[in-house]
Design a protein around this motif. Structure first.
Motif, PDB file in Angstrom:
ATOM      1  N   SER A 178       0.856  -1.184   0.000  1.00 23.75           N
ATOM      2  CA  SER A 178       0.000   0.000   0.000  1.00 23.75           C
ATOM      3  C   SER A 178       0.893   1.235   0.000  1.00 23.75           C
ATOM      4  N   SER A 212      -8.396   3.908  -4.294  1.00 19.39           N
ATOM      5  CA  SER A 212      -7.245   3.033  -4.407  1.00 19.39           C
ATOM      6  C   SER A 212      -7.194   2.406  -5.799  1.00 19.39           C
ATOM      7  N   SER A 253      -7.236   0.316   2.746  1.00 19.26           N
ATOM      8  CA  SER A 253      -6.247  -0.338   1.892  1.00 19.26           C
ATOM      9  C   SER A 253      -5.091  -0.887   2.723  1.00 19.26           C
TER      10      SER A 253
END
Length: 441
Positions: A178, A212, A253
């Motif tokens: 991430s 995301s 995320s």
């Protein structure tokens, strides 16, 4: 990424009561940890194996009906943009209001699933109060009592059925990364440089990445899932409620990744937003690499890097284990080394230490610095063992776990790190009674 469910409604319709009922808490402020300010109302829910993030959009105390309408419109719009599923909560005791009708019209235009619930229907004798709400043209209206848990199971069964299927990215050996940080620090540029192509939109406009973005990368027979998250905005640049949803998207995320890359702008250094999101990654037990981008724009001498590292260690003092690398996504300077560091962090987070080696280190540490006494009682460390990895988690059995001060726990942690590494990953160190029953501190 876990689905996001937002509760929308007027003040005093019971949003916080429903929020607390679903999260199993008594307080709408669920988490008080780095990465989330105290006025953020969000929580993790597991409903019979279906995990999701729940957001209470907050109540308002406006001075007029016009302000109520405008603020309802704002929170509804935010829910439309950022949530996967929306609960529109109304008050059965007060009845259908013009403001309810206006927001219902807005929600009807969205493609997001919306579930309508009339709260404060505490028993069958109150069901008639819900009939008026069918004037909204709703086919499936839930009458509930958040306070008494009436009708909640039916509402939630319908809601979890709306969740999108989880992405099938759980293949063995896949490293999930991430990439987080404020807008315009170069997250997308870093991803593009790692990929060797312009896969993601790169722009100087803060907030270009609204959600995301997942990208698969293969290198040297290794697979990576790069998740480029929306940037954490400054409070001065965006409303409180919009910032809430933006942060939650990034935090969700983090939940499903192995390693977090925190990208910092070399010209600005560590900001308050960086501290918050890094703190959340730390609390979640995720490995972390601190990437200082735009290093090509900094004037340097022999002491520049050392001073910069010292500054980061002060600002992110709880993350002293995280490696730091200085790069330029624009020129490609040292970018190739980022994944090498990620590989090492993954290896460290997965490391297992034998019980005999661990106890050798603990015994030596205790000989050099014995635990302080507790209430005039001698504190003994019997033995320790590793019980988990990702993050590495250790249990040390003692006769008085409540007598282990934070400073001594940190001392033992440092000794374990010195002996075995664990660079780039937090780890958990628990103290329990030898019987296995953990005393309250």
């Amino acid at each position: 990424m876990k689905p996001i469910v937002a509760i929308v409604g007027r003040p005093n319709v019971g949003k916080s009561t429903l929020f607390n009922r679903l999260t199993g808490t008594r307080d709408a402020i669920v988490h008080n940890m780095p990465g989330v300010t105290r006025d953020r109302n969000y929580g993790d829910v597991d409903w019979y194996g279906k995990a999701f993030t729940l957001i209470d959009t907050g109540g308002f105390e406006p001075d007029s009906d016009d302000i109520i309408l405008s603020q309802m419109r704002e929170q509804a719009q935010l829910a439309i943009e950022e949530a996967d599923v929306i609960i529109f909560l109304m008050d059965g005791r007060e009845g259908l209001t013009p403001a309810d009708e206006t927001v219902s019209d807005m929600l009807r235009k969205t493609k997001k699933p919306v579930h309508y619930a009339v709260n404060k229907i505490d028993g069958e004798s109150h069901e008639e109060a819900g009939y008026d709400f069918y004037r909204l043209g709703i086919e499936n209206l839930h009458t509930i009592s958040a306070e008494h848990k009436r009708g909640i199971d039916g509402l939630m069964s319908d809601i979890v059925a709306e969740f999108p299927e989880a992405e099938d990215v759980q293949e063995e050996g896949l490293v999930r990364i991430s990439i987080i940080g404020r807008p315009n620090v170069g997250k997308s540029s870093l991803v593009n440089r790692l990929l060797g192509e312009k896969r993601l939109l790169v722009s100087d406009v803060p907030g270009t990445t609204r959600d995301s973005v997942n990208t698969l990368l293969e290198r040297d027979d290794k697979k990576y899932l790069l998740i480029d998250t929306a940037g954490i905005r400054r409070k001065s640049k965006v409303s409180e409620r919009l910032e809430k949803y933006t942060i939650v998207k990034a935090l969700c995320s983090i939940d499903r990744t192995d390693v977090v890359i925190l990208v910092i702008d070399a010209q600005e250094g560590v900001t308050e937003q960086d501290e918050k999101v890094a703190g959340f990654a730390h609390e979640k037990g995720k490995g972390c690499v601190i990437v200082v981008n735009k290093w090509d724009l900094i004037e340097k001498d022999d002491t520049t890097i050392g001073k910069y590292v010292d500054r980061i260690r002060i600002d992110l003092k709880y993350m002293s284990y995280a490696p730091i690398i200085f790069i330029s996504a624009l020129t490609g300077q040292r970018v190739v080394k980022v994944l090498d560091i990620v590989d090492e962090v993954v290896a460290q987070a997965s490391k297992r230490v034998s019980t005999s080696e661990l106890n050798r280190v603990i015994e030596e540490a205790a000989r050099r610095h014995h635990p302080p006494s507790y209430q005039n009682k001698f504190v003994k460390l019997y033995f320790g063992t590793q019980i988990a990895s990702k993050p590495p988690t250790f249990v040390v059995f003692t006769n008085h776990p409540e007598g282990i001060h934070f400073s001594y726990s940190r001392y033992i942690e440092n000794k374990i790190r010195q002996a075995f590494g664990f660079e780039g990953t937090p780890f958990r160190l628990l103290f329990k009674e030898r019987s296995g029953r953990k005393k309250k501190r």
